[in-house]
Design a protein around this motif. Sequence first.
Motif, short mmCIF file in Angstrom:
data_model
loop_
_atom_site.label_atom_id
_atom_site.label_comp_id
_atom_site.label_asym_id
_atom_site.label_seq_id
_atom_site.Cartn_x
_atom_site.Cartn_y
_atom_site.Cartn_z
N SER A 101 0.84 -1.19 0.00
CA SER A 101 0.00 0.00 0.00
C SER A 101 0.88 1.25 0.00
CB SER A 101 -0.90 -0.02 1.23
OG SER A 101 -1.73 1.12 1.24
N ASP A 102 0.81 2.00 -1.09
CA ASP A 102 1.65 3.19 -1.27
C ASP A 102 0.92 4.42 -0.73
OD1 ASP A 102 3.81 4.63 -2.04
OD2 ASP A 102 3.33 4.65 -4.18
N VAL A 103 1.69 5.45 -0.43
CA VAL A 103 1.12 6.66 0.17
C VAL A 103 2.15 7.77 0.04
CG1 VAL A 103 2.00 6.19 2.50
CG2 VAL A 103 -0.14 7.44 2.25
N CYS A 104 1.73 9.01 0.30
CA CYS A 104 2.67 10.14 0.34
C CYS A 104 3.78 9.84 1.35
CB CYS A 104 1.94 11.42 0.73
SG CYS A 104 3.03 12.80 1.11
N CYS A 149 7.66 17.07 -6.66
CA CYS A 149 7.66 15.87 -5.81
C CYS A 149 8.47 14.76 -6.46
CB CYS A 149 6.22 15.39 -5.58
SG CYS A 149 6.17 13.76 -4.78
N PRO A 150 9.53 14.30 -5.81
CA PRO A 150 10.36 13.24 -6.41
C PRO A 150 9.71 11.87 -6.38
CG PRO A 150 11.21 13.83 -4.25
CD PRO A 150 10.08 14.77 -4.52
N PHE A 151 8.55 11.75 -5.72
CA PHE A 151 7.87 10.46 -5.65
C PHE A 151 6.59 10.45 -6.50
CE2 PHE A 151 10.28 10.70 -1.69
CZ PHE A 151 10.92 9.48 -1.69
N GLY A 152 6.30 11.53 -7.20
CA GLY A 152 5.10 11.56 -8.04
C GLY A 152 3.83 11.36 -7.25
N VAL A 153 3.68 12.08 -6.14
CA VAL A 153 2.53 11.85 -5.27
C VAL A 153 1.44 12.91 -5.48
CG1 VAL A 153 1.76 11.87 -2.88
CG2 VAL A 153 3.79 10.59 -3.51
N LYS A 181 -3.41 15.54 -1.89
CA LYS A 181 -2.63 14.35 -1.54
C LYS A 181 -3.00 13.95 -0.12
CE LYS A 181 1.42 16.23 0.68
NZ LYS A 181 1.23 15.39 1.88
N CYS A 182 -2.40 12.87 0.34
CA CYS A 182 -2.60 12.37 1.70
C CYS A 182 -2.36 13.48 2.73
CB CYS A 182 -1.63 11.22 1.93
SG CYS A 182 -1.32 10.80 3.65
N THR A 183 -3.29 13.60 3.68
CA THR A 183 -3.14 14.61 4.73
C THR A 183 -2.50 14.03 5.98
OG1 THR A 183 -5.24 14.07 5.75
CG2 THR A 183 -5.30 15.66 3.95
N PRO A 189 4.47 5.35 -15.02
CA PRO A 189 5.40 6.42 -14.67
C PRO A 189 5.47 6.65 -13.17
CG PRO A 189 4.03 7.09 -16.50
CD PRO A 189 3.48 5.78 -16.02
N LEU A 190 6.69 6.87 -12.69
CA LEU A 190 6.88 7.16 -11.27
C LEU A 190 6.52 8.62 -10.99
CD1 LEU A 190 8.15 6.91 -8.42
CD2 LEU A 190 10.36 7.21 -9.49
N LEU A 191 6.95 9.51 -11.87
CA LEU A 191 6.71 10.94 -11.64
C LEU A 191 5.39 11.36 -12.27
CD1 LEU A 191 10.31 12.16 -12.49
CD2 LEU A 191 9.30 11.89 -10.22
#
Lengths: 282, 360
Positions: free
Chosen positions: A92-95, A137-141, A153-155, B57-59
């Motif tokens: 499970s991915d997240v900010c 954002c380097p993680f594309g969030v 995005k996630c708070t 895509p990651l970004l």
Amino acid sequence: MSTSTDFETGHSGHTTAFLTDSTLCIGCKACEVACKEWNGVSADGFDWSGFSYDNTGHVGHSTWRHVKFVEGDPQPGFGGNSGETISWEFSSDVCKHCEVAGCLEACPTGAITRMEFGAVYVQPDICNGCSYCVVACPFGVVQKNVEDGRAFKCTFCSDRQRVGLEPACAKACPTQSIKFGEINELRNEAQDRLQELRARGIEDATVYDPQDTSVGGIHSIFLVRGDPRTYNLPPKPEVPTIYLKDGWRSAGIAAGMMVVAGLAAFLSTPSKNGKRLEGAAR
Amino acid sequence: MRDPARREHTPDAAREARLVSIRREAEKKGRLVEQGVRPKGAPFPKASPETGYYGIPLLKEPQWTWEIPVYFFVGGAAGAAALIGALAKVTGKDEGLARDARLVAAGGGILSTGLLISDLGRPERFLNMLRVFKIQSPMSVGAWVLALFGSSAGAAAFAQVVDDRLKIGPVRVLGNVAEGFSAAMGLPLATYTGVLIGATAIPAWNHNVKTLPIHFGMSGLGAGVSVLELMGHDDSPALNVLGIGASAVESYEGVQLEFKRDSVNRPLKHGLTGWTTRLGSVLAGPVPLALRIIASASGSRRLRRAAAWSSIAGSILTRVGWIYAGHESARDWRIPLQIKETPSTPELTSRRDIPQMRAG
Ligand code: SF4
Ligand code: SF4
């Protein structure tokens, strides 16, 4: 948010974090549902992606928790009656709630702010939708919701944390794959879990917690199996402010060139003041 | 049609032999290892250290609308025009040019603000930019620069109009002060856009952060010169010299990029975005450079005008090309995941089929 001044003092003392353990995740998407319900996040639409059971693809403005279904190469000889089996992990991915957050640094309105427990929070009443955080954002969030015109995005469930509750996703997770707590305790817990898994023969377990990059550590640590790149976790995330020095130096050089070229051009050529009327008449 | 799997088969020797060999293996080893039948669509996309997560895509792609590259162009030209006007005045070489430059700068300031507001959606959203000043955010710095530039350039142009009709001394002085200030703000306005996209997570942009501000600044200078020439100053020798300088630097930047071989720069060299960038470089660099050199020898105004149109087109295409190359770059998951390309690395595909990529 603006009613309390505590949040402007930055995070001090008790810093909270997520530890998402993919070896415990069963891919039920309870976290996604809990997040959407608690935060009132809009639907993603319903489309088949063709990528395992993942039909949202990535975290985004309407997907703050995102369960990845990581299907690897088929492994012939391991499937009982089916002859082969695939490796299948869930995570499970997240900010990442970065220690040095690109989105926060880049935000020109001050909409993105640091909460007292270390969360990176977008204040929806201030965001003007410039979408500069999106490319920072380097993680594309973080992503702009084009219909709404603001970034989301996630708070880190800041509203829940403020009254001492854990985030909705962590509460709803049936297997404790999403752990929530004080960051140093979770870092220790991650190492303990790693040792435990290794002892049980799961040699490829890895903790993803990039601390020696310009991002300076994240508040969403992951425990995954195999190469973190399989989970779209970048080996060396960098906060874009590291490029500022080179950029402004170059801008200074450019400005100097323009002034020098301009002065040289006018000083080296004859005056046109006499011919002005002719020019104006055209 | 009937399901092909339930189709009736005609027995033949080969298939019978295969059944026998299956039985032999089962008897010998007690189990059977086979690949089985691959369903339609196989091999399926997979997640691996070579493909990342299914090549998703990651970004995130930039979410700016078409107004932003156009704003980069207008802001660059207006900033340069303010500088040109102030220098024409300070050196006392060309009053007429200084007058028109004030109008171009003011018009450009208004147009730039309009374009930004149009990208944001609502006028009051632009005001949120001026809530705080954040030195570490080029977007914040740029918003302030634009606000200060727009108001000073506007004031200078207004003073010009008032002074022309009424000849009021103090107004003239205030106008000159505003003109000087707008020229000082024009410098960052023409160059900060390079920092703005350079200091991001987009690989094709941050990789070129050292040259982008110079590239964009010179592109703006060429465009500012060209706009003034097309307003009737196509006989100004100083503008031609400046135009030669700007297009020479732009030619150099274009050549530099051609020599870069790393995969990070691929969107700037290949495909639609690559060719847009390249066409922009040619139209802003060698083409006006050659035309201007010939024009300065022959004194041809027509060539000067042709050079001006070329520079303007090149300047617009350069910004459009760079912005959309950033979109392309964000889609390449290999760069942020540090995946070396091998012959077996799958081709980069556009992942517009993923629901959110489409909804944006
Ligand atoms: S992961 Fe991205 S959106 Fe989240 S805090 Fe870091 S920079 Fe901001
Ligand atoms: S879109 Fe909103 S949160 Fe993101 S940088 Fe712009 S103002 Fe800040």
